[in-house]
Design an enzyme around this catalytic site. Structure first.
Site, PDB file in Angstrom:
ATOM      1  N   GLY A  75       0.821  -1.203   0.000  1.00  0.00           N
ATOM      2  CA  GLY A  75       0.000   0.000   0.000  1.00  0.00           C
ATOM      3  C   GLY A  75       0.854   1.252   0.000  1.00  0.00           C
ATOM      4  N   GLY A 123      -0.058  -5.120   0.740  1.00  0.00           N
ATOM      5  CA  GLY A 123      -1.320  -4.969   0.023  1.00  0.00           C
ATOM      6  C   GLY A 123      -1.362  -5.722  -1.283  1.00  0.00           C
ATOM      7  CD  GLU A 146       2.747  -6.480   6.053  1.00  0.00           C
ATOM      8  OE1 GLU A 146       2.281  -6.392   4.911  1.00  0.00           O
ATOM      9  OE2 GLU A 146       3.296  -7.534   6.471  1.00  0.00           O
ATOM     10  CG  ASP A 154      -2.552  -5.226   6.740  1.00  0.00           C
ATOM     11  OD1 ASP A 154      -1.487  -5.526   6.137  1.00  0.00           O
ATOM     12  OD2 ASP A 154      -3.182  -4.184   6.491  1.00  0.00           O
TER      13      ASP A 154
END
Length: 369
Positions: A75, A123, A146, A154
């Site tokens: 992301g 992402g 992350e 996530d």
């Protein structure tokens, strides 16, 4: 009237959406940023899926990345960092829409083929690894790094990692280490390894697949190009990884690594020492909860609550600063030691969220303009 020269000089959009043959093509198109995904791109992908789902001439989806470096580096972390520092709400909005999109991809009614060539992180994993047909190559470098940003894996990463063989998912989730293509197949993040040199021919074959959702036919086409590899280097280390990472407390994992004098144990310990202590404790807890979960959606709801807490945390801003902004690779985590991460610190990441915070299958309820 616009001149041809003016038309050709217009920049291409960040997301290219079109139909080629029977395939609905979704191309992430920010090659200079390794196709890092923005909020608008997530929204445009959702609209593209609306269009392709409704079009009977579209038999399958192909997700790909522009450029030579990879499908997607994740992301737009810089935008999230800026919003977090300013007390904004980009995290709340972006992650809500992204996670709902991840769940939609997992249940998309037509074959969804993801080309995970080159770098695939964060992402990008969320857009690819929940698809029905996930292709990796000899160039694939897939990671969920992350924890090195004061965050946790996530985009449904806790669901995927918790279902890897043994403690392989715990290892990858906590260390952020990179998976090769065969590693990704073994860990359950991909389905087939196809040589990078054959991707163009595979793509051409896929766009000619007859219209109509036919997963078996799509799989047969992919298998015709696949190497058949189902395990990479990490599989040979599983017995040792399982021994180190079977514990439910970070202190015990670290102690197990300390007690092993092997080069692999010490390099693994060195990788953990670079990560956010709080991020590792949260990650391990989320992975253990995910292991007992019955659905991807359950994990995404839990991840969303934890992500909101991350967004407001100093560790997230410090991790991004060290890795992306100043690039000094010297984050000052708070707290600095795993032993100092208390249950009181972790509790807010695991708190229940309101029933209307993350609702699947109701796009109007989940989008903020």
């Amino acid at each position: 009237m616009t001149s041809p020269a003016a038309v050709s000089s217009r920049p291409e959009p960040d997301l290219v959406v079109r139909r080629e043959g029977t395939a609905g093509i979704i191309r992430l198109n920010r090659p200079k940023a390794i196709n890092a995904v923005t909020l608008e791109m997530f929204r445009d992908i959702d609209k593209a899926l609306d269009r392709f789902e409704a079009d009977p001439a579209v038999g399958l989806i192909v997700l790909e990345g522009a450029g030579e470096r990879g499908l997607c580096a994740g992301g737009d972390i810089r935008a999230l960092y800026d919003s977090s520092r300013a007390g904004g709400d980009l995290g709340r909005i972006l992650w809500r829409e992204e996670y709902i999109l991840n769940a939609r991809i997992a249940k998309f009614p037509k074959p969804y083929v993801a080309f995970m060539d080159g770098i695939v992180m964060g992402g990008g994993v969320g857009l690819a690894a929940h698809g029905s047909h996930r292709i990796v190559t000899d160039r694939t470098k897939l990671a969920m790094p992350e924890v090195g940003l004061g965050f946790f894996p996530d985009v449904g990463g806790t669901w995927l990692l918790s279902r890897a063989p043994g403690e392989i998912g715990t290892y990858f989730g906590l260390t952020g280490q990179t998976m090769s293509g065969p590693d990704a197949v073994y860990a359950g993040f991909a389905d087939a390894v196809v040589p990078s040199a054959k991707l163009a021919a595979l793509r051409e074959a896929l766009v000619q697949v007859r219209a109509g959702p036919n997963p078996a036919e799509v799989k047969a086409v992919i298998d015709g190009f696949a190497t058949g590899e189902a395990a990479g280097p990490v599989a040979t280390r599983q017995s040792r990884i399982d021994g180190w990472f079977a514990h439910d407390r970070m202190e015990h994992i670290v102690a197990a690594l300390h007690g092993d004098g092997s080069e692999l144990a010490q390099s693994t310990l060195a990788a953990l020492n670079e990560k956010s202590p709080r991020g590792m404790v949260v990650t391990l807890k989320l992975l253990r909860l995910a292991r007992a979960s019955s659905s991807l959606e359950d994990c995404l709801v839990r991840e969303y609550r934890a992500a909101l807490e991350v967004f407001a945390s100093d560790d997230f801003r410090e991790g991004v600063r060290a890795a992306v902004i100043d690039k000094d690779r010297k984050p000052k985590w708070s707290p600095r030691r795993i032993e100092d991460v208390t249950p009181e610190m972790i509790a807010p990441y695991l708190a229940e969220i309101g029933a209307d915070e993350l609702v699947f299958g109701n796009p109007d309820k989940n989008k903020n303009s």
